[in-house]
Scaffold this motif. Structure first.
Motif, PDB file in Angstrom:
ATOM      1  N   LYS A 197       0.845  -1.198   0.000  1.00  0.00           N
ATOM      2  CA  LYS A 197       0.000   0.000   0.000  1.00  0.00           C
ATOM      3  C   LYS A 197       0.882   1.250   0.000  1.00  0.00           C
ATOM      4  CE  LYS A 197      -3.647   2.497   2.431  1.00  0.00           C
ATOM      5  NZ  LYS A 197      -3.396   3.619   1.592  1.00  0.00           N
ATOM      6  N   THR A 198       1.909   1.259   0.838  1.00  0.00           N
ATOM      7  CA  THR A 198       2.836   2.396   0.886  1.00  0.00           C
ATOM      8  C   THR A 198       3.536   2.569  -0.458  1.00  0.00           C
ATOM      9  OG1 THR A 198       3.194   2.061   3.245  1.00  0.00           O
ATOM     10  CG2 THR A 198       4.873   3.333   2.062  1.00  0.00           C
ATOM     11  N   GLN A 199       3.992   1.458  -1.043  1.00  0.00           N
ATOM     12  CA  GLN A 199       4.671   1.491  -2.350  1.00  0.00           C
ATOM     13  C   GLN A 199       3.755   2.071  -3.418  1.00  0.00           C
ATOM     14  OE1 GLN A 199       6.653  -2.269  -3.483  1.00  0.00           O
ATOM     15  NE2 GLN A 199       5.513  -2.161  -5.400  1.00  0.00           N
ATOM     16  N   THR A 200       2.492   1.647  -3.430  1.00  0.00           N
ATOM     17  CA  THR A 200       1.530   2.138  -4.418  1.00  0.00           C
ATOM     18  C   THR A 200       1.244   3.619  -4.212  1.00  0.00           C
ATOM     19  OG1 THR A 200       0.523  -0.044  -4.643  1.00  0.00           O
ATOM     20  CG2 THR A 200      -0.811   1.837  -5.335  1.00  0.00           C
ATOM     21  N   ASP A 201       1.043   4.020  -2.956  1.00  0.00           N
ATOM     22  CA  ASP A 201       0.788   5.436  -2.669  1.00  0.00           C
ATOM     23  C   ASP A 201       1.960   6.313  -3.117  1.00  0.00           C
ATOM     24  OD1 ASP A 201      -1.665   4.755  -1.640  1.00  0.00           O
ATOM     25  OD2 ASP A 201      -1.089   5.044   0.462  1.00  0.00           O
ATOM     26  N   GLU A 202       3.179   5.866  -2.859  1.00  0.00           N
ATOM     27  CA  GLU A 202       4.366   6.622  -3.277  1.00  0.00           C
ATOM     28  C   GLU A 202       4.453   6.716  -4.794  1.00  0.00           C
ATOM     29  OE1 GLU A 202       7.653   4.694  -1.330  1.00  0.00           O
ATOM     30  OE2 GLU A 202       7.103   5.493   0.634  1.00  0.00           O
ATOM     31  N   GLU A 203       4.120   5.612  -5.468  1.00  0.00           N
ATOM     32  CA  GLU A 203       4.136   5.620  -6.934  1.00  0.00           C
ATOM     33  C   GLU A 203       3.096   6.592  -7.482  1.00  0.00           C
ATOM     34  OE1 GLU A 203       3.096   2.586 -10.619  1.00  0.00           O
ATOM     35  OE2 GLU A 203       3.748   1.737  -8.721  1.00  0.00           O
ATOM     36  N   LEU A 204       1.891   6.552  -6.930  1.00  0.00           N
ATOM     37  CA  LEU A 204       0.834   7.458  -7.375  1.00  0.00           C
ATOM     38  C   LEU A 204       1.211   8.914  -7.096  1.00  0.00           C
ATOM     39  CD1 LEU A 204      -2.341   5.493  -6.254  1.00  0.00           C
ATOM     40  CD2 LEU A 204      -1.506   5.821  -8.591  1.00  0.00           C
ATOM     41  N   ARG A 205       1.798   9.160  -5.930  1.00  0.00           N
ATOM     42  CA  ARG A 205       2.221  10.515  -5.575  1.00  0.00           C
ATOM     43  C   ARG A 205       3.279  11.020  -6.554  1.00  0.00           C
ATOM     44  NH1 ARG A 205       2.733   9.404  -0.565  1.00  0.00           N
ATOM     45  NH2 ARG A 205       0.652   9.937   0.069  1.00  0.00           N
ATOM     46  N   SER A 206       4.214  10.136  -6.925  1.00  0.00           N
ATOM     47  CA  SER A 206       5.280  10.546  -7.861  1.00  0.00           C
ATOM     48  C   SER A 206       4.720  10.862  -9.238  1.00  0.00           C
ATOM     49  CB  SER A 206       6.358   9.465  -7.954  1.00  0.00           C
ATOM     50  OG  SER A 206       5.909   8.373  -8.716  1.00  0.00           O
ATOM     51  N   LEU A 207       3.572  10.278  -9.558  1.00  0.00           N
ATOM     52  CA  LEU A 207       2.930  10.543 -10.844  1.00  0.00           C
ATOM     53  C   LEU A 207       1.893  11.660 -10.738  1.00  0.00           C
ATOM     54  CD1 LEU A 207       2.375   6.827 -11.919  1.00  0.00           C
ATOM     55  CD2 LEU A 207       4.065   8.408 -12.854  1.00  0.00           C
ATOM     56  N   ASN A 208       1.827  12.292  -9.557  1.00  0.00           N
ATOM     57  CA  ASN A 208       0.852  13.337  -9.279  1.00  0.00           C
ATOM     58  C   ASN A 208      -0.585  12.841  -9.414  1.00  0.00           C
ATOM     59  OD1 ASN A 208       2.730  15.377  -8.654  1.00  0.00           O
ATOM     60  ND2 ASN A 208       3.043  15.758 -10.842  1.00  0.00           N
ATOM     61  N   LEU A 209      -0.802  11.562  -9.059  1.00  0.00           N
ATOM     62  CA  LEU A 209      -2.144  10.997  -9.120  1.00  0.00           C
ATOM     63  C   LEU A 209      -2.765  10.849  -7.741  1.00  0.00           C
ATOM     64  CD1 LEU A 209      -1.531   8.199 -11.784  1.00  0.00           C
ATOM     65  CD2 LEU A 209      -2.668  10.391 -12.108  1.00  0.00           C
ATOM     66  N   LEU A 210      -1.999  11.180  -6.705  1.00  0.00           N
ATOM     67  CA  LEU A 210      -2.485  11.074  -5.335  1.00  0.00           C
ATOM     68  C   LEU A 210      -1.966  12.275  -4.570  1.00  0.00           C
ATOM     69  CD1 LEU A 210      -3.929   9.188  -3.242  1.00  0.00           C
ATOM     70  CD2 LEU A 210      -1.668   8.298  -2.711  1.00  0.00           C
TER      71      LEU A 210
END
Length: 142
Positions: A124-137
């Motif tokens: 979950k943390t990995q996914t959130d970080e990935e989304l944040r890096s893509l400006n999707l979260l």
């Protein structure tokens, strides 16, 4: 559930009734789910161990765009269990749901199960970080 991929239903994907052949849908589900699991566990040394219940709800016709929603259900020591929802992009109607798809990490030489070192929380943390890096979260949506 995140919808991560789309496919166009082509003439070669149809059955005798001119709708998406169930076997083709299952092929796509296995492939899309494997790609999702590979990205989650950051390894391509995975094998499909089990696909649970598959429920076909509505047909897809030639020219329809279908999309694949994927979610992690559980994480074991050597395995990851995912769900895959296939729906019509335009109408959002569910075409089929494949639940409890289990992938196991294996040693590339021995082909025996090996630990992957991930937990549901770390994914979950990995996914959130990935989304944040893509400006999707956004930071506030945690």
């Amino acid at each position: 559930m995140r919808f991560l991929s789309r496919r166009l239903v082509m003439p070669n994907d149809l059955n005798y009734a001119d709708s998406l052949f169930g076997g083709r849908a299952l092929e796509w589900i296995d492939e899309e789910s494997a790609i999702y699991a590979i990205c989650q566990l950051e390894t391509n040394c995975l094998v499909t161990k089990h696909i649970g219940e598959i429920s076909f709800e509505s047909p897809a016709m030639q020219g329809d765009i279908v999309e694949f929603g994927l979610a992690t259900k559980a994480v074991g020591r050597t395995s990851i269990t995912v769900s895959c929802l296939v729906r019509n992009k335009a109408t959002k109607k569910t075409i089929c749901l494949a639940d409890d798809i289990v992938f196991v990490k294996v040693d590339p030489v021995t082909r025996q199960p090996v630990p992957h070192g991930k937990t549901l929380e770390s994914l979950k943390t990995q996914t959130d970080e990935e989304l944040r890096s893509l400006n999707l979260l956004s930071e506030s949506s945690d």
